[in-house]
Scaffold this active site. Sequence first.
Site, PDB file in Angstrom:
ATOM      1  N   GLU A  31       5.955   8.296   3.322  1.00  0.00           N
ATOM      2  CA  GLU A  31       5.099   7.151   2.999  1.00  0.00           C
ATOM      3  C   GLU A  31       4.006   6.975   4.052  1.00  0.00           C
ATOM      4  OE1 GLU A  31       8.747   4.684   0.826  1.00  0.00           O
ATOM      5  OE2 GLU A  31       8.230   4.328   2.929  1.00  0.00           O
ATOM      6  N   ASP A  42      17.952   1.474   2.618  1.00  0.00           N
ATOM      7  CA  ASP A  42      18.277   0.054   2.454  1.00  0.00           C
ATOM      8  C   ASP A  42      19.212  -0.410   3.565  1.00  0.00           C
ATOM      9  OD1 ASP A  42      16.818   0.209   0.084  1.00  0.00           O
ATOM     10  OD2 ASP A  42      18.607   0.577  -1.132  1.00  0.00           O
ATOM     11  N   ASN A  67       8.835   5.237   5.600  1.00  0.00           N
ATOM     12  CA  ASN A  67       9.439   6.507   5.993  1.00  0.00           C
ATOM     13  C   ASN A  67       8.324   7.515   6.267  1.00  0.00           C
ATOM     14  OD1 ASN A  67       8.647   7.733   3.506  1.00  0.00           O
ATOM     15  ND2 ASN A  67      10.535   7.062   2.518  1.00  0.00           N
TER      16      ASN A  67
END
Length: 476
Positions: free
Chosen positions: A206, A273, A203
């Site tokens: 990150e 997820d 993301n």
Amino acid sequence: MPFTELIEGVRSRKVRVAVVGDAMIDTYMYGKVSRISPEFPVPILHSPSARKENLPGGAANVCYQFKHLNADAQLFSLLDRDALEILYSDHRINVEGCIELNHGSVPRKIRYYDDDFPLLRHDVERPNYGCSSIERLREELLAKFVAAGKFDVVILSNYNKGLFDFSTAQLFIAACRASGAISVVDPKDNPDWWVGCDYFKPNAAEAAKMTGQTDWREQCVRFRNEGMYGVARKGVVVTQSGAGVVGVTEEGFFEYRPRTTVKDVSSVIGAGDCFAAVLALGITHGLTLPKAVECAFAAGTQYVKAKHNRPIALYELHRQLDPLAAKIMSVEDLTYLRDGVYSDQRWVFTNGCFDIMHPGHIASLQAAKSRGDKLVVAVNSDASVQSLKGPSRPIMPLSERVQMVAALECVDFVVSFEEDVPYKVVEAVRPNVMVKGKDYADKPISGAELAGEVFLVDMLPGSSTTNIIRKIKELG
């Protein structure tokens, strides 16, 4: 459109998916706050009994997202006995590839709610699951993965809980390449762990942390095969929350920006997820990376509207492509949604010929919808209408009548039936509420005994297809 390709792919072929990573258990505790504690200035959460719900978290939630997408998904993780029971017995996740922890436990995220309002999150976890033999367990898990045979796609889902280290990550990537499986990595940090994977999906936070760069193009360049880290062989995807998704492939950079803001958000827990699962599914079914990204983002926007981790269904992807066509379905598909996807919602059923749509129809359908969450409308086939109304009916063919009913916002699903009465549809739907007009007050109602309750709605005076036809004849 990408949705057409994905839906056709999902319907025509079942893919084999492995999800390797740190599994967790998400526990939701519910109560009601009505006062502040006299001991400390904190709210008191009260409930008559312990109301809690245990759901898959982490890599287990990624695996769970394939439930309604025609995929044979298998989880490879380290699980304690309680987590094994929850994931397999309660949620039917394939845990044959998992290793049971004799000591230690998987992380738990315990969330406390006042109805739907979050109060507190309590994380219960220890480094490496509290296990002293983590290296041996990693080796056993890799052996199980290799022994399981060829997968179409493998998602390596790292939450930094202890399953992966550099060596383990590289061994799993090597195993994917040796078997010809597509590898998709959802990382936390340590980009050097994942060198050689096919697709890399951090993301925005990150990616910024791993590269030290704020510009997404520079981030992607550093993650590309020839970049600073040389991580991804085929493509990089950087998710930017509600702002969209960016990335790079061998063909160059791409951006996906949603045209509208996501509304009616219930919970963003686990949205990444869901995105990872649908992204991997799209790639596996042959979509280009930008197209797979568009489908995955749309799936995520549906996911966040549902409550806590619920896997999306193929119907919800179809709804993104063609909202009207998605409502019209077979009894079999409707039964699947009733039992497998929306079993926790209140289902309402009604039926009719709907030969010429008029205000009476609209009023009765709106009244029916007000009685629950999902409204199913069963429409008589042409032969059924002719049997009930005579050889001159129907005026409109079934294909047009179901489209008119489906076009109404209050209607969720439309199904047709051949018989004079819709007993088989009622039997499949098992509605919480059956709605009929008050003209049925003294008449038998087919399937009424299968419904939780029967509700009779007022009829608009003079509003009927028969009256409309009569007036047209008089004018002619």
